[in-house]
Scaffold this motif. Structure first.
Motif, mmCIF file in Angstrom:
data_model
loop_
_atom_site.group_PDB
_atom_site.id
_atom_site.type_symbol
_atom_site.label_atom_id
_atom_site.label_comp_id
_atom_site.label_asym_id
_atom_site.label_seq_id
_atom_site.Cartn_x
_atom_site.Cartn_y
_atom_site.Cartn_z
ATOM 1 N N UNK A 20 91.794 -25.829 4.105
ATOM 2 C CA UNK A 20 91.829 -25.683 5.559
ATOM 3 C C UNK A 20 90.415 -25.249 5.988
ATOM 4 N N UNK A 21 89.505 -26.211 6.139
ATOM 5 C CA UNK A 21 88.091 -25.871 6.414
ATOM 6 C C UNK A 21 87.870 -24.963 7.610
ATOM 7 N N UNK A 22 88.487 -25.228 8.786
ATOM 8 C CA UNK A 22 88.235 -24.328 9.925
ATOM 9 C C UNK A 22 88.676 -22.895 9.651
ATOM 10 N N UNK A 23 89.857 -22.732 9.052
ATOM 11 C CA UNK A 23 90.356 -21.387 8.778
ATOM 12 C C UNK A 23 89.532 -20.701 7.698
ATOM 13 N N UNK A 24 89.125 -21.430 6.659
ATOM 14 C CA UNK A 24 88.303 -20.857 5.588
ATOM 15 C C UNK A 24 86.963 -20.360 6.141
ATOM 16 N N UNK A 84 95.939 -14.422 12.838
ATOM 17 C CA UNK A 84 97.278 -14.167 12.285
ATOM 18 C C UNK A 84 98.126 -15.444 12.243
ATOM 19 N N UNK A 85 98.182 -16.168 13.340
ATOM 20 C CA UNK A 85 99.058 -17.339 13.443
ATOM 21 C C UNK A 85 98.674 -18.403 12.425
ATOM 22 N N UNK A 86 97.361 -18.689 12.328
ATOM 23 C CA UNK A 86 96.910 -19.725 11.393
ATOM 24 C C UNK A 86 97.171 -19.315 9.946
ATOM 25 N N UNK A 87 96.935 -18.032 9.602
ATOM 26 C CA UNK A 87 97.160 -17.553 8.247
ATOM 27 C C UNK A 87 98.656 -17.524 7.930
ATOM 28 N N UNK A 88 99.475 -17.145 8.933
ATOM 29 C CA UNK A 88 100.938 -17.121 8.729
ATOM 30 C C UNK A 88 101.452 -18.510 8.387
ATOM 31 N N UNK A 89 100.910 -19.519 9.042
ATOM 32 C CA UNK A 89 101.330 -20.893 8.733
ATOM 33 C C UNK A 89 100.964 -21.271 7.300
ATOM 34 N N UNK A 90 99.782 -20.832 6.841
ATOM 35 C CA UNK A 90 99.357 -21.137 5.477
ATOM 36 C C UNK A 90 100.270 -20.422 4.466
ATOM 37 N N UNK A 91 100.559 -19.138 4.698
ATOM 38 C CA UNK A 91 101.410 -18.375 3.772
ATOM 39 C C UNK A 91 102.829 -18.951 3.767
ATOM 40 N N UNK A 92 103.319 -19.353 4.933
ATOM 41 C CA UNK A 92 104.642 -19.998 4.992
ATOM 42 C C UNK A 92 104.638 -21.281 4.170
ATOM 43 N N UNK A 93 103.535 -22.008 4.258
ATOM 44 C CA UNK A 93 103.409 -23.232 3.458
ATOM 45 C C UNK A 93 103.443 -22.899 1.967
ATOM 46 N N UNK A 94 102.802 -21.789 1.565
ATOM 47 C CA UNK A 94 102.799 -21.376 0.159
ATOM 48 C C UNK A 94 104.209 -21.019 -0.293
ATOM 49 N N UNK A 95 104.973 -20.268 0.576
ATOM 50 C CA UNK A 95 106.348 -19.902 0.222
ATOM 51 C C UNK A 95 107.211 -21.142 0.062
ATOM 52 N N UNK A 96 107.024 -22.140 0.953
ATOM 53 C CA UNK A 96 107.791 -23.366 0.834
ATOM 54 C C UNK A 96 107.475 -24.104 -0.459
ATOM 55 N N UNK A 97 106.161 -24.083 -0.846
ATOM 56 C CA UNK A 97 105.757 -24.742 -2.091
ATOM 57 C C UNK A 97 106.420 -24.063 -3.284
ATOM 58 N N UNK A 98 106.506 -22.715 -3.256
ATOM 59 C CA UNK A 98 107.093 -21.976 -4.374
ATOM 60 C C UNK A 98 108.590 -22.247 -4.479
#
Length: 318
Positions: free
Chosen positions: A278-282, A300-314
């Motif tokens: 995620x280049x812009x967020x990084x 917060x919102x952008x990072x929450x979406x990334x962490x939610x994506x990680x939980x879904x992957x797990x």
């Protein structure tokens, strides 16, 4: 020297008339009597001697006062008792010859020659302008010729004193400039002093490198515990850790660019830490946060979406 000379000449100009009149009165008195008894002669001799001593003492006092004043003004009332101590090294003839034939002594000798020449030229110019009057003096009455002679001497002395004062002022500022230049540090001396006060720059640079290396190692040791690594695929990597039970917001545990970013991604792969591009967020987290900081509120919102994506992957993996 110039101030003392001018002060004594000025004092003498006030005293010379009274001294001259007193001497003239005494001479006339002595010659008005064909014979003088011893007591009268001794009385007038005593009076003459006291008047002469008074005049000389007054000139001496003026000279001493002006000399002290000029010295104190030049040294800003600095008193150095150590300079009065006996130093037997000054009696060493070898050191004496070194000082005598040094470059400084040569410069002082040349300056003195120029001073004498300058004063001599001034005196010569005045005498040349008054040359015709000298031939008239022998035909004038004694009082008038002596008055003219004293006037000419006084004029020469005043001109020479002013010339000495001008030379002294110039020499004072030259000596001050030369002294400040002599105590000025060279570049090498500045470097050596910097090393003594601040430490060797090479050692300090090495210490900074070692400290940066230690910090980087500690930072990389936190990557295996990270929740996610967000990357700008080619340049930047940011590792975030989030524990919903213990943390209010995700914390940056590692970040880096270039080789460090590659090392973060390598450790993340080895330890199964998810890597999200995620280049812009990084770039935003890398720019706005330091290691150990919580992410800024605006992310917060952008990072929450990334962490939610990680939980879904797990969950999918499970």
């Amino acid at each position: 020297m110039a101030l003392t000379f001018l002060a004594m000449i000025g004092s003498l100009s006030f005293l010379i008339r009274s001294v001259y009149n007193f001497l003239l009165e005494n001479v006339n008195f002595f010659f008005s009597f064909p014979e003088l008894d011893e007591s009268t002669f001794m009385f007038y001799m005593k009076e003459s001697l006291l008047r002469a001593l008074y005049s000389i003492g007054l000139l001496f006092a003026v000279g001493v006062a002006v000399s002290l004043m000029s010295v104190f003004l030049q040294t800003r009332f600095l008193i150095a008792p150590k300079a009065l101590k006996i130093d037997f090294k000054r009696l060493n003839p070898v050191e004496g010859f070194k000082r005598l034939f040094s470059l400084r002594s040569l410069m002082e000798f040349l300056k003195n020659i120029l001073k004498i020449a300058f004063i001599g030229i001034i005196a010569f110019i005045f005498l040349k302008s008054e040359w015709s009057n000298f031939f008239v003096m022998p035909f004038l009455p004694l009082e008038e010729s002596s008055s003219r002679m004293f006037y000419d001497i006084f004029q020469i002395a005043i001109r020479c004193g002013i010339a000495l004062l001008a030379i002294g002022i110039f020499d004072y500022f030259y000596q001050k400039w030369e002294f400040e230049r002599s105590i000025r540090m060279t570049k090498q001396e500045i470097k050596e002093e910097y090393k003594e006060t601040e430490g060797n720059p090479e050692i300090k640079r090495r210490q900074r490198q070692l400290m940066a290396e230690i910090i980087r190692r500690r930072m990389l040791q936190e990557v295996p515990e990270a929740t996610v690594v967000i990357t700008n695929p080619e340049h930047i990597a940011v590792a975030l850790k989030y524990d919903i039970d213990k943390m209010e917001a995700p914390v940056v545990v590692a970040k880096g660019a270039g080789e460090i970013a590659e090392k973060i991604k390598e450790i993340a792969r080895e330890n199964g830490v998810p890597i999200i591009e995620n280049p812009p967020l990084a770039r935003a987290i890398y720019r706005l946060s330091e290691v150990g900081d919580e992410i800024p509120v605006e992310l917060y919102r952008a990072v929450a979406e990334v962490i939610a994506q990680v939980y879904r992957m797990k969950r999918v993996e499970v």
